[in-house]
Design an enzyme around this catalytic site. Sequence first.
Site, PDB file in Angstrom:
ATOM      1  N   GLN A  39      43.882  44.192  36.518  1.00  0.00           N
ATOM      2  CA  GLN A  39      43.709  45.332  37.415  1.00  0.00           C
ATOM      3  C   GLN A  39      44.555  45.211  38.685  1.00  0.00           C
ATOM      4  O   GLN A  39      44.558  46.121  39.506  1.00  0.00           O
ATOM      5  CB  GLN A  39      42.237  45.492  37.810  1.00  0.00           C
ATOM      6  CG  GLN A  39      41.443  46.304  36.805  1.00  0.00           C
ATOM      7  CD  GLN A  39      41.155  45.510  35.547  1.00  0.00           C
ATOM      8  OE1 GLN A  39      40.645  44.407  35.610  1.00  0.00           O
ATOM      9  NE2 GLN A  39      41.502  46.067  34.406  1.00  0.00           N
ATOM     10  N   ASN A  40      45.270  44.108  38.864  1.00  0.00           N
ATOM     11  CA  ASN A  40      46.118  43.985  40.039  1.00  0.00           C
ATOM     12  C   ASN A  40      47.291  44.955  39.880  1.00  0.00           C
ATOM     13  O   ASN A  40      47.937  44.991  38.841  1.00  0.00           O
ATOM     14  CB  ASN A  40      46.617  42.549  40.217  1.00  0.00           C
ATOM     15  CG  ASN A  40      47.249  42.330  41.572  1.00  0.00           C
ATOM     16  OD1 ASN A  40      48.253  42.948  41.905  1.00  0.00           O
ATOM     17  ND2 ASN A  40      46.657  41.444  42.356  1.00  0.00           N
ATOM     18  N   GLY A  41      47.570  45.719  40.903  1.00  0.00           N
ATOM     19  CA  GLY A  41      48.616  46.741  40.824  1.00  0.00           C
ATOM     20  C   GLY A  41      50.026  46.248  41.096  1.00  0.00           C
ATOM     21  O   GLY A  41      50.965  47.044  41.083  1.00  0.00           O
ATOM     22  N   PHE A  42      50.200  44.945  41.322  1.00  0.00           N
ATOM     23  CA  PHE A  42      51.506  44.438  41.735  1.00  0.00           C
ATOM     24  C   PHE A  42      52.640  44.883  40.830  1.00  0.00           C
ATOM     25  O   PHE A  42      53.657  45.393  41.302  1.00  0.00           O
ATOM     26  CB  PHE A  42      51.493  42.904  41.815  1.00  0.00           C
ATOM     27  CG  PHE A  42      52.837  42.342  42.165  1.00  0.00           C
ATOM     28  CD1 PHE A  42      53.246  42.301  43.483  1.00  0.00           C
ATOM     29  CD2 PHE A  42      53.714  41.887  41.186  1.00  0.00           C
ATOM     30  CE1 PHE A  42      54.502  41.813  43.828  1.00  0.00           C
ATOM     31  CE2 PHE A  42      54.965  41.398  41.511  1.00  0.00           C
ATOM     32  CZ  PHE A  42      55.363  41.355  42.834  1.00  0.00           C
ATOM     33  N   SER A 140      48.065  44.542  46.746  1.00  0.00           N
ATOM     34  CA  SER A 140      48.054  45.056  45.372  1.00  0.00           C
ATOM     35  C   SER A 140      46.761  44.688  44.657  1.00  0.00           C
ATOM     36  O   SER A 140      46.511  45.139  43.546  1.00  0.00           O
ATOM     37  CB  SER A 140      49.249  44.502  44.594  1.00  0.00           C
ATOM     38  OG  SER A 140      49.157  43.089  44.463  1.00  0.00           O
TER      39      SER A 140
END
Length: 174
Positions: A39-42, A140
């Site tokens: 789920q990290n948007g990085f 992020s």
Amino acid sequence: MPPKCAFDPVVDANSRLLILGSLPGDASLRAGQYYGHPQNGFWRLVGGAIGVDLTALPYPDRLEALKAEGVGLWDVIASAERPGSLDGAIRNAEAADLNRLTGSLPCLRAIAFNGATAARIGKRSLSLRAGIDLIDLPSSSPAYTRPLAEKAAAWSVLARFLRPVEGVRSRVAP
């Protein structure tokens, strides 16, 4: 509890932009990958800035795509005690040697901090040469609940540091 440690930097002599996080979270450490939490948007955020769908690539290819665009990665903390993955739980942090790394990057134009903790620790640790821009980015992390579209708008500023400066020759041989 044993300390958690940062990954090695992902840079080369052509890195123009260095993105610094705080310290890998548990999901990243288990995966052995920067920004390994699903789920990290990085990868979506930096991919948007460089114009490459990084989420579609295997991890080694993601790193190569970043380097090809002049983007490097590292963390501001070399090691720390931290139960879980939240930056607020970091204790006994040992700062990464950011000055040594940035001094080895002749094309460096900007350092972006992925989140407030990275910015606070990174800025306190750095002694920079003139001409290096510092950019604070919204984290992020999925724990930072700002909508991804808002984060993407802030992260889009990175694109201006990814192109070689016209009229300035690289200090690195091809």
